[in-house]
Design a protein around this motif. Structure first.
Motif, PDB file in Angstrom:
ATOM      1  N   SER A 124     -30.534 105.369  79.206  1.00 29.89           N
ATOM      2  CA  SER A 124     -29.649 105.467  78.042  1.00 29.89           C
ATOM      3  C   SER A 124     -28.925 104.144  77.783  1.00 29.89           C
ATOM      4  O   SER A 124     -28.066 103.727  78.557  1.00 29.89           O
ATOM      5  N   ASP A 125     -29.307 103.488  76.685  1.00 39.02           N
ATOM      6  CA  ASP A 125     -28.629 102.242  76.310  1.00 39.02           C
ATOM      7  C   ASP A 125     -27.172 102.502  75.940  1.00 39.02           C
ATOM      8  O   ASP A 125     -26.296 101.690  76.237  1.00 39.02           O
ATOM      9  N   GLU A 126     -26.919 103.644  75.301  1.00 37.81           N
ATOM     10  CA  GLU A 126     -25.558 103.994  74.887  1.00 37.81           C
ATOM     11  C   GLU A 126     -24.640 104.119  76.105  1.00 37.81           C
ATOM     12  O   GLU A 126     -23.521 103.605  76.106  1.00 37.81           O
ATOM     13  N   ALA A 127     -25.123 104.784  77.148  1.00 43.28           N
ATOM     14  CA  ALA A 127     -24.334 104.939  78.376  1.00 43.28           C
ATOM     15  C   ALA A 127     -24.136 103.587  79.060  1.00 43.28           C
ATOM     16  O   ALA A 127     -23.037 103.259  79.507  1.00 43.28           O
ATOM     17  N   ARG A 128     -25.195 102.786  79.128  1.00 46.50           N
ATOM     18  CA  ARG A 128     -25.119 101.473  79.774  1.00 46.50           C
ATOM     19  C   ARG A 128     -24.113 100.570  79.075  1.00 46.50           C
ATOM     20  O   ARG A 128     -23.260  99.949  79.715  1.00 46.50           O
ATOM     21  N   GLU A 129     -24.189 100.515  77.753  1.00 46.62           N
ATOM     22  CA  GLU A 129     -23.266  99.660  77.001  1.00 46.62           C
ATOM     23  C   GLU A 129     -21.831 100.175  77.080  1.00 46.62           C
ATOM     24  O   GLU A 129     -20.887  99.384  77.120  1.00 46.62           O
ATOM     25  N   GLY A 130     -21.662 101.492  77.103  1.00 53.66           N
ATOM     26  CA  GLY A 130     -20.321 102.056  77.254  1.00 53.66           C
ATOM     27  C   GLY A 130     -19.691 101.683  78.582  1.00 53.66           C
ATOM     28  O   GLY A 130     -18.514 101.337  78.651  1.00 53.66           O
ATOM     29  N   LEU A 131     -20.487 101.722  79.648  1.00 50.80           N
ATOM     30  CA  LEU A 131     -19.983 101.317  80.962  1.00 50.80           C
ATOM     31  C   LEU A 131     -19.671  99.828  80.997  1.00 50.80           C
ATOM     32  O   LEU A 131     -18.645  99.411  81.532  1.00 50.80           O
ATOM     33  N   ARG A 132     -20.541  99.028  80.426  1.00 49.49           N
ATOM     34  CA  ARG A 132     -20.303  97.578  80.407  1.00 49.49           C
ATOM     35  C   ARG A 132     -19.022  97.239  79.654  1.00 49.49           C
ATOM     36  O   ARG A 132     -18.235  96.401  80.100  1.00 49.49           O
ATOM     37  N   ALA A 133     -18.822  97.890  78.522  1.00 53.18           N
ATOM     38  CA  ALA A 133     -17.603  97.639  77.742  1.00 53.18           C
ATOM     39  C   ALA A 133     -16.369  98.060  78.525  1.00 53.18           C
ATOM     40  O   ALA A 133     -15.348  97.384  78.499  1.00 53.18           O
ATOM     41  N   ASP A 134     -16.467  99.177  79.242  1.00 46.14           N
ATOM     42  CA  ASP A 134     -15.317  99.644  80.012  1.00 46.14           C
ATOM     43  C   ASP A 134     -15.007  98.705  81.167  1.00 46.14           C
ATOM     44  O   ASP A 134     -13.845  98.462  81.480  1.00 46.14           O
ATOM     45  N   ILE A 135     -16.043  98.171  81.798  1.00 44.33           N
ATOM     46  CA  ILE A 135     -15.816  97.232  82.893  1.00 44.33           C
ATOM     47  C   ILE A 135     -15.121  95.974  82.374  1.00 44.33           C
ATOM     48  O   ILE A 135     -14.235  95.431  83.015  1.00 44.33           O
ATOM     49  N   ARG A 136     -15.512  95.510  81.184  1.00 47.75           N
ATOM     50  CA  ARG A 136     -14.917  94.303  80.615  1.00 47.75           C
ATOM     51  C   ARG A 136     -13.497  94.553  80.099  1.00 47.75           C
ATOM     52  O   ARG A 136     -12.619  93.715  80.279  1.00 47.75           O
ATOM     53  N   MET A 137     -13.260  95.685  79.417  1.00 49.07           N
ATOM     54  CA  MET A 137     -11.998  95.865  78.709  1.00 49.07           C
ATOM     55  C   MET A 137     -11.268  97.157  79.038  1.00 49.07           C
ATOM     56  O   MET A 137     -10.212  97.413  78.482  1.00 49.07           O
ATOM     57  N   GLY A 138     -11.819  97.986  79.894  1.00 51.15           N
ATOM     58  CA  GLY A 138     -11.256  99.306  80.134  1.00 51.15           C
ATOM     59  C   GLY A 138      -9.950  99.283  80.909  1.00 51.15           C
ATOM     60  O   GLY A 138      -9.643  98.343  81.631  1.00 51.15           O
ATOM     61  N   LYS A 139      -9.233 100.356  80.756  1.00 51.48           N
ATOM     62  CA  LYS A 139      -7.956 100.514  81.448  1.00 51.48           C
ATOM     63  C   LYS A 139      -8.180 100.757  82.947  1.00 51.48           C
ATOM     64  O   LYS A 139      -7.422 100.302  83.784  1.00 51.48           O
ATOM     65  N   ARG A 166     -15.099 110.734  86.856  1.00 45.71           N
ATOM     66  CA  ARG A 166     -16.123 111.748  86.589  1.00 45.71           C
ATOM     67  C   ARG A 166     -17.062 111.297  85.476  1.00 45.71           C
ATOM     68  O   ARG A 166     -18.277 111.428  85.586  1.00 45.71           O
ATOM     69  N   ALA A 167     -16.507 110.756  84.416  1.00 49.90           N
ATOM     70  CA  ALA A 167     -17.323 110.294  83.291  1.00 49.90           C
ATOM     71  C   ALA A 167     -18.220 109.135  83.728  1.00 49.90           C
ATOM     72  O   ALA A 167     -19.390 109.067  83.338  1.00 49.90           O
ATOM     73  N   ALA A 168     -17.700 108.238  84.547  1.00 51.13           N
ATOM     74  CA  ALA A 168     -18.479 107.084  84.995  1.00 51.13           C
ATOM     75  C   ALA A 168     -19.698 107.518  85.806  1.00 51.13           C
ATOM     76  O   ALA A 168     -20.771 106.932  85.673  1.00 51.13           O
ATOM     77  N   HIS A 169     -19.538 108.550  86.631  1.00 48.33           N
ATOM     78  CA  HIS A 169     -20.673 109.034  87.417  1.00 48.33           C
ATOM     79  C   HIS A 169     -21.777 109.572  86.509  1.00 48.33           C
ATOM     80  O   HIS A 169     -22.956 109.281  86.720  1.00 48.33           O
ATOM     81  N   VAL A 170     -21.401 110.339  85.509  1.00 54.02           N
ATOM     82  CA  VAL A 170     -22.380 110.887  84.572  1.00 54.02           C
ATOM     83  C   VAL A 170     -23.030 109.754  83.780  1.00 54.02           C
ATOM     84  O   VAL A 170     -24.251 109.714  83.615  1.00 54.02           O
ATOM     85  N   LEU A 171     -22.227 108.809  83.307  1.00 50.75           N
ATOM     86  CA  LEU A 171     -22.767 107.688  82.537  1.00 50.75           C
ATOM     87  C   LEU A 171     -23.683 106.809  83.389  1.00 50.75           C
ATOM     88  O   LEU A 171     -24.694 106.301  82.897  1.00 50.75           O
ATOM     89  N   GLU A 172     -23.336 106.626  84.638  1.00 47.00           N
ATOM     90  CA  GLU A 172     -24.186 105.846  85.541  1.00 47.00           C
ATOM     91  C   GLU A 172     -25.569 106.480  85.631  1.00 47.00           C
ATOM     92  O   GLU A 172     -26.594 105.792  85.529  1.00 47.00           O
ATOM     93  N   LEU A 173     -25.613 107.790  85.802  1.00 45.34           N
ATOM     94  CA  LEU A 173     -26.895 108.486  85.896  1.00 45.34           C
ATOM     95  C   LEU A 173     -27.665 108.406  84.580  1.00 45.34           C
ATOM     96  O   LEU A 173     -28.885 108.217  84.581  1.00 45.34           O
ATOM     97  N   LEU A 174     -26.953 108.533  83.462  1.00 47.09           N
ATOM     98  CA  LEU A 174     -27.606 108.406  82.159  1.00 47.09           C
ATOM     99  C   LEU A 174     -28.162 107.000  81.962  1.00 47.09           C
ATOM    100  O   LEU A 174     -29.274 106.821  81.451  1.00 47.09           O
TER     101      LEU A 174
END
Length: 82
Positions: free
Chosen positions: A62-77, A49-57
């Motif tokens: 939104s650089d903050e949303a983009r970087e958060g998604l990138r970090a999660d793809i690299r290191m996320g659970k 759910r969070a990823a869908h919202v962040l994707e749209l942001l």
């Protein structure tokens, strides 16, 4: 607002646009995306759910949303397909 993303229960993923509504609210109210980024690590369902919202942001600029998604793809659970 952030709690609404965490507890969101869609009836139909194809026709429910609550993620778009939530992303627009965050953008229009100029709220930080980091609380949504933090939801990526909670559990697989909340991550989705969070990823869908962040994707749209991120698509809205939104650089903050983009970087958060990138970090999660690299290191996320839970790897997100964005």
């Amino acid at each position: 607002m952030y709690d609404g993303i965490r507890r969101d229960r869609k009836w139909n993923d194809q026709s429910d646009t609550s993620d778009l509504y939530q992303a627009r609210l965050i953008r229009d109210l100029k709220l930080p995306a980091m609380p949504v980024v933090a939801q990526l690590a909670v559990d697989e369902e909340e991550c989705s759910r969070a990823a869908h919202v962040l994707e749209l942001l991120a698509l809205a600029g939104s650089d903050e949303a983009r970087e958060g998604l990138r970090a999660d793809i690299r290191m996320g659970k839970y790897w997100v397909t964005v």
